[in-house]
Design a protein around this motif. Structure first.
Motif, PDB file in Angstrom:
ATOM      1  N   LYS A   2       0.840  -1.192   0.000  1.00  0.00           N
ATOM      2  CA  LYS A   2       0.000   0.000   0.000  1.00  0.00           C
ATOM      3  C   LYS A   2       0.877   1.244   0.000  1.00  0.00           C
ATOM      4  CE  LYS A   2      -4.279  -1.550   0.988  1.00  0.00           C
ATOM      5  NZ  LYS A   2      -5.529  -1.158   0.489  1.00  0.00           N
ATOM      6  N   TYR A  98     -10.547   9.051   4.089  1.00  0.00           N
ATOM      7  CA  TYR A  98     -11.240   9.193   2.810  1.00  0.00           C
ATOM      8  C   TYR A  98     -11.972  10.528   2.831  1.00  0.00           C
ATOM      9  CZ  TYR A  98     -10.456   4.198   1.971  1.00  0.00           C
ATOM     10  OH  TYR A  98      -9.886   2.972   1.768  1.00  0.00           O
ATOM     11  N   LYS A 104      -8.881   5.906   6.607  1.00  0.00           N
ATOM     12  CA  LYS A 104      -8.289   5.178   5.488  1.00  0.00           C
ATOM     13  C   LYS A 104      -7.087   4.359   5.950  1.00  0.00           C
ATOM     14  CE  LYS A 104      -6.689   6.099   0.788  1.00  0.00           C
ATOM     15  NZ  LYS A 104      -6.504   7.155  -0.218  1.00  0.00           N
ATOM     16  N   PHE A 121      -7.913   0.602   5.949  1.00  0.00           N
ATOM     17  CA  PHE A 121      -9.346   0.387   6.034  1.00  0.00           C
ATOM     18  C   PHE A 121     -10.026   0.595   4.683  1.00  0.00           C
ATOM     19  CE2 PHE A 121      -7.719   1.677  10.079  1.00  0.00           C
ATOM     20  CZ  PHE A 121      -8.366   0.870  10.999  1.00  0.00           C
ATOM     21  N   SER A 122     -11.163  -0.070   4.517  1.00  0.00           N
ATOM     22  CA  SER A 122     -11.982   0.127   3.320  1.00  0.00           C
ATOM     23  C   SER A 122     -12.749   1.436   3.450  1.00  0.00           C
ATOM     24  CB  SER A 122     -12.968  -1.032   3.157  1.00  0.00           C
ATOM     25  OG  SER A 122     -13.946  -0.972   4.182  1.00  0.00           O
ATOM     26  N   LEU A 123     -13.355   1.846   2.366  1.00  0.00           N
ATOM     27  CA  LEU A 123     -14.150   3.065   2.356  1.00  0.00           C
ATOM     28  C   LEU A 123     -15.291   2.994   3.365  1.00  0.00           C
ATOM     29  CD1 LEU A 123     -14.524   5.833   1.022  1.00  0.00           C
ATOM     30  CD2 LEU A 123     -15.888   4.713  -0.738  1.00  0.00           C
ATOM     31  N   SER A 124     -15.782   1.781   3.611  1.00  0.00           N
ATOM     32  CA  SER A 124     -16.877   1.612   4.580  1.00  0.00           C
ATOM     33  C   SER A 124     -16.385   1.522   6.022  1.00  0.00           C
ATOM     34  CB  SER A 124     -17.704   0.372   4.233  1.00  0.00           C
ATOM     35  OG  SER A 124     -16.905  -0.798   4.341  1.00  0.00           O
ATOM     36  N   GLU A 126     -14.144  -0.819   7.267  1.00  0.00           N
ATOM     37  CA  GLU A 126     -13.722  -2.155   7.700  1.00  0.00           C
ATOM     38  C   GLU A 126     -12.212  -2.315   7.545  1.00  0.00           C
ATOM     39  OE1 GLU A 126     -16.027  -5.463   6.311  1.00  0.00           O
ATOM     40  OE2 GLU A 126     -17.753  -4.152   5.948  1.00  0.00           O
ATOM     41  N   GLU A 128      -9.010  -3.721   6.430  1.00  0.00           N
ATOM     42  CA  GLU A 128      -8.660  -4.545   5.277  1.00  0.00           C
ATOM     43  C   GLU A 128      -7.311  -5.227   5.424  1.00  0.00           C
ATOM     44  OE1 GLU A 128      -8.810  -1.890   1.888  1.00  0.00           O
ATOM     45  OE2 GLU A 128     -10.751  -2.733   1.316  1.00  0.00           O
ATOM     46  N   GLU A 129      -6.386  -4.526   6.053  1.00  0.00           N
ATOM     47  CA  GLU A 129      -5.019  -5.045   6.115  1.00  0.00           C
ATOM     48  C   GLU A 129      -4.276  -4.433   7.289  1.00  0.00           C
ATOM     49  OE1 GLU A 129      -1.056  -5.221   3.210  1.00  0.00           O
ATOM     50  OE2 GLU A 129      -2.783  -4.046   2.593  1.00  0.00           O
TER      51      GLU A 129
END
Length: 133
Positions: A2, A98, A104, A121-124, A126, A128-129
């Protein structure tokens, strides 16, 4: 791997010193900066605006170096990133967002390099990594 945009470096590259006590800089027609000088060096709080007069960055200088808490904003006014700078380098804990305001990424910097565990994090919102640097 990332990658996070190092917007602060690009945005602040436009700022250059003048021999004024306080000034508005217009080196780039799209970005204007407002702040003060002490002995020809940037000192204290500086604000940076885009061509529509939207605040896009806010932070302080000491002896012409970005230092302390810096905030960078999206054109809609929401926070893009926030963290500490020491002698112009990202240092310590930083958060990235975001444009909808959700987190983010977050993690720490040391001497201008990502370090330790970072969460992405995802846009929602959550997780992610989680990555170690």
């Amino acid at each position: 791997m990332k990658q996070l945009p190092i917007i602060s470096i690009l945005m602040f590259a436009y700022l250059a010193g003048f021999n004024n006590v306080s000034a508005i800089e217009e080196k780039d027609p799209l970005i204007k900066a407002k702040g003060s000088y002490l002995n020809d060096l940037k000192e204290g709080i500086w604000e940076q605006y885009d061509i529509q007069q939207n605040l896009i960055a806010l932070g302080s200088y000491q002896n012409d170096l970005r230092t302390g808490t810096w905030e960078v904003f999206y054109i809609n006014g929401s926070l893009m990133q926030k963290g500490e700078l020491i002698k112009g380098f990202q240092e310590g804990y930083w958060e990235y967002y975001y444009d909808n305001g959700s987190i983010k990424a977050k993690g720490s910097w040391s001497e201008g390099k990502m370090t330790g565990f970072w969460e992405f994090f995802s846009l929602s919102g959550e997780l992610e990594e989680v990555k170690r640097y």
